[in-house]
Design a protein around this motif. Structure first.
Motif, PDB file in Angstrom:
ATOM      1  N   VAL A 121      73.935 105.276 123.263  1.00 14.69           N
ATOM      2  CA  VAL A 121      72.686 106.028 123.294  1.00 14.69           C
ATOM      3  C   VAL A 121      71.671 105.209 124.074  1.00 14.69           C
ATOM      4  N   ARG A 122      70.970 105.886 124.973  1.00 16.17           N
ATOM      5  CA  ARG A 122      69.870 105.258 125.692  1.00 16.17           C
ATOM      6  C   ARG A 122      68.745 106.267 125.759  1.00 16.17           C
ATOM      7  N   GLY A 123      67.675 105.985 125.053  1.00 12.15           N
ATOM      8  CA  GLY A 123      66.567 106.937 124.975  1.00 12.15           C
ATOM      9  C   GLY A 123      67.043 108.199 124.273  1.00 12.15           C
ATOM     10  N   ASP A 124      66.900 109.332 124.934  1.00 10.53           N
ATOM     11  CA  ASP A 124      67.354 110.593 124.336  1.00 10.53           C
ATOM     12  C   ASP A 124      68.683 111.051 124.931  1.00 10.53           C
ATOM     13  N   ARG A 125      69.393 110.142 125.609  1.00 10.79           N
ATOM     14  CA  ARG A 125      70.684 110.483 126.217  1.00 10.79           C
ATOM     15  C   ARG A 125      71.833 109.910 125.400  1.00 10.79           C
ATOM     16  N   LEU A 126      72.885 110.716 125.229  1.00  8.95           N
ATOM     17  CA  LEU A 126      74.095 110.316 124.531  1.00  8.95           C
ATOM     18  C   LEU A 126      75.242 110.321 125.539  1.00  8.95           C
ATOM     19  N   TYR A 127      75.980 109.222 125.597  1.00  9.03           N
ATOM     20  CA  TYR A 127      77.118 109.089 126.508  1.00  9.03           C
ATOM     21  C   TYR A 127      78.379 108.927 125.682  1.00  9.03           C
ATOM     22  N   ILE A 128      79.404 109.710 125.969  1.00 10.95           N
ATOM     23  CA  ILE A 128      80.672 109.643 125.246  1.00 10.95           C
ATOM     24  C   ILE A 128      81.790 109.497 126.271  1.00 10.95           C
ATOM     25  N   THR A 129      82.556 108.416 126.150  1.00 11.05           N
ATOM     26  CA  THR A 129      83.729 108.280 127.009  1.00 11.05           C
ATOM     27  C   THR A 129      84.907 108.927 126.301  1.00 11.05           C
ATOM     28  N   ASP A 130      85.716 109.629 127.051  1.00 11.29           N
ATOM     29  CA  ASP A 130      86.879 110.331 126.533  1.00 11.29           C
ATOM     30  C   ASP A 130      88.099 109.780 127.257  1.00 11.29           C
ATOM     31  N   GLY A 131      89.004 109.159 126.519  1.00  8.45           N
ATOM     32  CA  GLY A 131      90.158 108.507 127.117  1.00  8.45           C
ATOM     33  C   GLY A 131      91.166 109.435 127.749  1.00  8.45           C
ATOM     34  N   GLY A 132      91.139 110.709 127.419  1.00  7.60           N
ATOM     35  CA  GLY A 132      92.084 111.655 128.011  1.00  7.60           C
ATOM     36  C   GLY A 132      93.525 111.359 127.649  1.00  7.60           C
ATOM     37  N   VAL A 133      93.766 110.904 126.424  1.00  6.58           N
ATOM     38  CA  VAL A 133      95.116 110.527 126.009  1.00  6.58           C
ATOM     39  C   VAL A 133      96.076 111.719 125.951  1.00  6.58           C
ATOM     40  N   PRO A 134      95.726 112.832 125.281  1.00  6.08           N
ATOM     41  CA  PRO A 134      96.677 113.947 125.241  1.00  6.08           C
ATOM     42  C   PRO A 134      96.750 114.667 126.597  1.00  6.08           C
ATOM     43  N   GLU A 135      97.801 115.429 126.775  1.00  4.36           N
ATOM     44  CA  GLU A 135      97.933 116.237 127.995  1.00  4.36           C
ATOM     45  C   GLU A 135      96.704 117.117 128.125  1.00  4.36           C
ATOM     46  N   PRO A 136      96.152 117.304 129.262  1.00  6.94           N
ATOM     47  CA  PRO A 136      96.616 116.977 130.607  1.00  6.94           C
ATOM     48  C   PRO A 136      96.079 115.648 131.137  1.00  6.94           C
ATOM     49  N   HIS A 137      95.777 114.692 130.284  1.00  8.11           N
ATOM     50  CA  HIS A 137      95.287 113.368 130.682  1.00  8.11           C
ATOM     51  C   HIS A 137      94.072 113.477 131.601  1.00  8.11           C
ATOM     52  N   ASP A 138      92.973 113.897 131.021  1.00  5.79           N
ATOM     53  CA  ASP A 138      91.752 114.141 131.788  1.00  5.79           C
ATOM     54  C   ASP A 138      90.622 113.245 131.268  1.00  5.79           C
ATOM     55  N   PRO A 139      90.646 111.922 131.567  1.00 10.22           N
ATOM     56  CA  PRO A 139      89.573 111.055 131.095  1.00 10.22           C
ATOM     57  C   PRO A 139      88.245 111.430 131.747  1.00 10.22           C
ATOM     58  N   LYS A 140      87.171 111.297 130.995  1.00  9.66           N
ATOM     59  CA  LYS A 140      85.866 111.669 131.547  1.00  9.66           C
ATOM     60  C   LYS A 140      84.733 111.016 130.761  1.00  9.66           C
ATOM     61  N   LEU A 141      83.563 111.085 131.315  1.00 10.57           N
ATOM     62  CA  LEU A 141      82.335 110.670 130.661  1.00 10.57           C
ATOM     63  C   LEU A 141      81.523 111.923 130.418  1.00 10.57           C
TER      64      LEU A 141
END
Length: 62
Positions: A26-46
């Motif tokens: 969290v920075r200020g009023d922003r929330l950042y979540i990293t997603d590892g994309g482990v299950p198919e279709p393996h799509d990691p993202k922020l």
């Protein structure tokens, strides 16, 4: 969302594209979540969201 009394309410689910969250920040009023994309279709993202502080604090007074 985690309330001061320890109860919680999910605000993001797999329907929102969240498959395997690995970290949050969290920075200020922003929330950042990293997603590892482990299950198919393996799509990691922020994923980035805005925290509505006023609504959050109103919910804590329940």
């Amino acid at each position: 969302m985690v309330y001061p009394d320890g109860t919680y309410k999910p605000v993001l689910t797999s329907a929102d594209g969240l498959a395997s969250p690995s970290a949050t920040a969290v920075r200020g009023d922003r929330l950042y979540i990293t997603d590892g994309g482990v299950p198919e279709p393996h799509d990691p993202k922020l994923q980035i969201g805005t925290i509505n502080i006023k609504a959050l604090l109103a919910g804590a007074a329940r």
